[in-house]
Design a protein around this motif. Structure first.
Motif, PDB file in Angstrom:
ATOM      1  N   PHE A 156      31.092  63.877  57.614  1.00  0.00           N
ATOM      2  CA  PHE A 156      30.040  63.228  56.823  1.00  0.00           C
ATOM      3  C   PHE A 156      29.061  62.520  57.763  1.00  0.00           C
ATOM      4  O   PHE A 156      29.406  62.183  58.896  1.00  0.00           O
ATOM      5  N   LYS A 159      24.395  58.328  58.041  1.00  0.00           N
ATOM      6  CA  LYS A 159      23.185  57.999  57.273  1.00  0.00           C
ATOM      7  C   LYS A 159      23.567  57.395  55.913  1.00  0.00           C
ATOM      8  O   LYS A 159      22.941  56.462  55.439  1.00  0.00           O
ATOM      9  N   THR A 185      23.325  59.317  62.670  1.00  0.00           N
ATOM     10  CA  THR A 185      22.144  59.731  61.910  1.00  0.00           C
ATOM     11  C   THR A 185      21.136  60.430  62.808  1.00  0.00           C
ATOM     12  O   THR A 185      20.788  59.917  63.873  1.00  0.00           O
TER      13      THR A 185
HETATM   14  P1  AMP Z   1      23.239  65.304  51.302  1.00  0.00           P
HETATM   15  O1  AMP Z   1      22.933  66.763  51.322  1.00  0.00           O
HETATM   16  O2  AMP Z   1      22.043  64.431  51.384  1.00  0.00           O
HETATM   17  O3  AMP Z   1      24.201  64.932  50.208  1.00  0.00           O
HETATM   18  O4  AMP Z   1      24.018  65.015  52.647  1.00  0.00           O
HETATM   19  C1  AMP Z   1      25.137  65.779  53.036  1.00  0.00           C
HETATM   20  C2  AMP Z   1      25.734  65.180  54.268  1.00  0.00           C
HETATM   21  O5  AMP Z   1      24.757  65.158  55.305  1.00  0.00           O
HETATM   22  C3  AMP Z   1      26.182  63.724  54.075  1.00  0.00           C
HETATM   23  O6  AMP Z   1      27.406  63.519  54.758  1.00  0.00           O
HETATM   24  C4  AMP Z   1      25.055  62.948  54.698  1.00  0.00           C
HETATM   25  O7  AMP Z   1      25.446  61.684  55.179  1.00  0.00           O
HETATM   26  C5  AMP Z   1      24.674  63.859  55.847  1.00  0.00           C
HETATM   27  N1  AMP Z   1      23.306  63.569  56.297  1.00  0.00           N
HETATM   28  C6  AMP Z   1      22.173  63.485  55.550  1.00  0.00           C
HETATM   29  N2  AMP Z   1      21.118  63.134  56.308  1.00  0.00           N
HETATM   30  C7  AMP Z   1      21.586  62.990  57.562  1.00  0.00           C
HETATM   31  C8  AMP Z   1      20.989  62.636  58.820  1.00  0.00           C
HETATM   32  N3  AMP Z   1      19.687  62.344  58.912  1.00  0.00           N
HETATM   33  N4  AMP Z   1      21.780  62.591  59.917  1.00  0.00           N
HETATM   34  C9  AMP Z   1      23.103  62.893  59.836  1.00  0.00           C
HETATM   35  N5  AMP Z   1      23.729  63.230  58.687  1.00  0.00           N
HETATM   36  C10 AMP Z   1      22.993  63.279  57.572  1.00  0.00           C
END
Ligand code: AMP
Length: 295
Positions: A156, A159, A185
């Motif tokens: 995960f 962020k 992040t």
């Molecule tokens: P989401 O598709 O937004 O639900 O995110 C899926 C996964 O990607 C989650 O574990 C988020 O924390 C991770 N994630 C989203 N944005 C970032 C980022 N900028 N850097 C690292 N991980 C991210």
């Protein structure tokens, strides 16, 4: 979609096909890593897949825009959905299988009759205080996905730090045999955290958006220098409001106890500044930990 799936990536929509693929890998003794997402993938998501690759022999990613974690006035309908493009990107970074279920597959009894997992304390503060039911939706869908994929490790992003900590709590309390890993992040050059929602910003909002990250860094720097936490939080919120943000919260917490307010700096190595604020209708979240202040 498998006909058009990129080389090296299996794309499955149904549970039996997912279970068969994972079972075959297990018979070979493979370790399996899992990266759950809502799709519209960017470099932040791909960093999670790359970490998953380092942790295991096989990597499963999922794309599911989970209706139970969106409030009635939130962006579930307009959330960007780009599965073909996402599949290309996942194949490029070495993902083995993309699980792409529809709502009926993940909620076979229907969303209304679904079991909900409620995580106390952590689910009701910070983002949870502004998005009622959001974290119950997250905990519920992640528990289902863990039972379907049965990974050894799940990756995960930091962020969504509150989500990461909530999942750690869920896994520890319900004894899921899954190791949880957090990845730093990924940001644009100006500091804005990568997010699928950034594309909602117009050009002028996009220019202002990195102020959230700067405000959180400033807030943590002040607290480290001895400024009282409440005073520093109020000043950061006011500075953001003056730049046109509608602030949900800015807060300094211990990463290991996000639900308890922090009074002063003292000997607390795991301090983190977290914030959520809207520019127009776009809600941005971010956080900065002490260790990142030196970057
Ligand atoms: P989401 O598709 O937004 O639900 O995110 C899926 C996964 O990607 C989650 O574990 C988020 O924390 C991770 N994630 C989203 N944005 C970032 C980022 N900028 N850097 C690292 N991980 C991210």
């Amino acid at each position: 979609m498998n006909e058009s799936a990129p080389a090296g990536l299996a794309v499955v929509r149904e549970v039996p096909a997912l279970r068969a693929a994972v079972a075959a890998w297990r018979r070979q003794g493979a370790r399996i890593a899992f990266v759950p997402t809502m799709g519209n993938l960017h470099a932040g998501h791909f960093a999670l897949v790359e970490e998953a690759r380092r942790q295991a022999d096989r990597v499963v990613a999922s794309i599911f825009v989970n209706p139970t974690q969106f409030g009635p006035s939130e962006d579930f309908q307009r959330y960007p959905r780009t599965p073909e493009q996402d599949a290309q990107g996942l194949a490029r970074v070495g993902c083995d299988l993309l699980f792409l279920p529809d709502v009926e597959t993940l909620y076979p009894l229907g969303v209304e009759r679904s079991v909900r997992i409620v995580v106390p304390d952590l689910a009701d503060v910070l983002c949870g205080a502004h998005r009622p039911g959001h974290f119950a939706g997250v905990a519920t869908v992640v528990a289902r996905l863990f039972n379907l994929v049965q990974p050894d490790v799940a990756v995960f992003g930091r962020k969504d730090l509150q989500q990461l900590q909530l999942i750690r709590h869920l896994v520890a309390d319900l004894a899921f045999p899954v190791r949880i890993l957090g990845v730093p992040t990924r940001r644009e050059a100006d500091g804005l955290a990568l997010s699928s929602r950034n594309q909602y910003l117009d050009a002028e909002q996009r220019q202002r958006a990195p102020a959230l990250y700067r405000a959180l860094r400033g807030l943590l720097t002040e607290v480290r220098a001895g400024v009282a936490v409440g005073r520093a939080e109020r000043a950061a919120a006011e500075a953001l409001a003056a730049q046109g943000f509608e602030v949900d919260y800015v807060a300094v917490r211990r990463e290991s106890a996000l639900h308890s307010p922090v009074v002063a700096f003292e000997q607390q190595p795991d301090l983190v500044a977290l914030g959520a604020a809207r520019l127009g209708t776009t809600r941005l979240i971010d956080n900065v930990a002490l260790a990142e202040l030196e970057d």
